[in-house]
Design an enzyme around this catalytic site. Sequence first.
Site, short mmCIF file in Angstrom:
data_model
loop_
_atom_site.label_atom_id
_atom_site.label_comp_id
_atom_site.label_asym_id
_atom_site.label_seq_id
_atom_site.Cartn_x
_atom_site.Cartn_y
_atom_site.Cartn_z
N ARG A 187 0.82 -1.21 0.00
CA ARG A 187 0.00 0.00 0.00
C ARG A 187 0.86 1.26 0.00
O ARG A 187 0.52 2.25 -0.65
CB ARG A 187 -0.96 0.00 1.19
CG ARG A 187 -1.99 1.12 1.11
CD ARG A 187 -3.07 0.97 2.15
NE ARG A 187 -2.55 1.09 3.51
CZ ARG A 187 -3.30 1.03 4.60
NH1 ARG A 187 -4.60 0.81 4.49
NH2 ARG A 187 -2.77 1.14 5.80
N GLU A 244 -16.42 6.50 4.24
CA GLU A 244 -15.63 6.11 5.41
C GLU A 244 -15.59 7.26 6.39
O GLU A 244 -16.03 8.38 6.09
CB GLU A 244 -14.21 5.71 5.00
CG GLU A 244 -13.38 6.84 4.41
CD GLU A 244 -11.96 6.43 4.08
OE1 GLU A 244 -11.46 5.45 4.65
OE2 GLU A 244 -11.34 7.11 3.24
N LYS A 265 -2.58 6.98 1.83
CA LYS A 265 -2.52 7.18 3.28
C LYS A 265 -1.52 8.30 3.55
O LYS A 265 -0.33 8.07 3.73
CB LYS A 265 -2.12 5.90 4.00
CG LYS A 265 -2.32 5.96 5.52
CD LYS A 265 -2.13 4.59 6.15
CE LYS A 265 -2.30 4.64 7.66
NZ LYS A 265 -3.69 4.98 8.06
#
Length: 332
Positions: A78, A213, A179
């Site tokens: 990721r 989210e 992220k």
Amino acid sequence: MSRPVPAVFGSVFHAEMPVIAFQNGAWQPVEWQSSQDLTLAPGAHALHYGSECFEGLKAFRQADGKIVMFRPTANIARMQQSADILHLPKPEAEAFLDALIELVKRAADEIPDAPAALYLRPTLIGTDPIIGKAGAPSDTALLYILASPVGDYFKVGSPVKILVETENIRCAPHMGRVKCGGNYASAMPWVLKAKAEYGASQVLFCPNGDVQETGASNFILINGNELITKPLTDEFLHGVTRDSVLTVAKDLGYKVTERNFTVSELKAAIENGAEAVLTGTAAVISPVTSFIFEGQEVEVKSQERGNALRKAITDIQFGLAEDKYGWLVEVC
């Protein structure tokens, strides 16, 4: 041997950290330095243009004394994806994993017993000291990893009140799966407003009624024997814990559905007895206790299924259940 757990999550760090520099077009050998400070040029690209991303994963002391990491290769992959999108140098998987393993070995004596753990925070930053590169990526970078003994983030019975936000978005849609700190910062005004006005724990971002989210966690609706969650798109973070929960849920007999769903559907389901959970590395699963829809608080009647799913994951992490998925990397 009793190992103290810091009172504040992520506030105490192992004395050393591995640092890997990208210079002259190549990743350099790992160096170890104090985790108390980091020398960075004031003009560093990350400080001015947001060329940074990070990861979060944990190492655990299992029931038999073994030290393991949970799904580190998924976090590495990721971060490589985040680096690609941000046009940062992409970390090399083997050197990255080796640094994680060595850090956990060096910090092994500091890893608390269950249900606590060692939290690992790999961070990648662009370091070009040139403030004239607003429209260009950084050609140099640093990858460093912090290790922090942490307690159990999840407290059974703690209220998790969620404000449903339908007008504002968490971050720029094309950046949702990265992220990076900018995404968390962009959600902050709505999160602080929700806490001040409603005593809410988090904000569930649902632009135009599309359930996505929260500011810091993925979201799953548990409607009877079905788990419903948004499909993987660019708009939100592709959580490792989310993926783990969906995988385990299938083996426990749940139907897993990844599709778009609306606030109206969510509200109706909750009013008819459905559960909902937030997923993430720190807490694993946090069952939601109530929602605020347009100023009205709606209680979630049960957290039983969410708690059972959480136990299924943590039992694997702490060696109390078989790791059928090959998720654990034994360190020592």
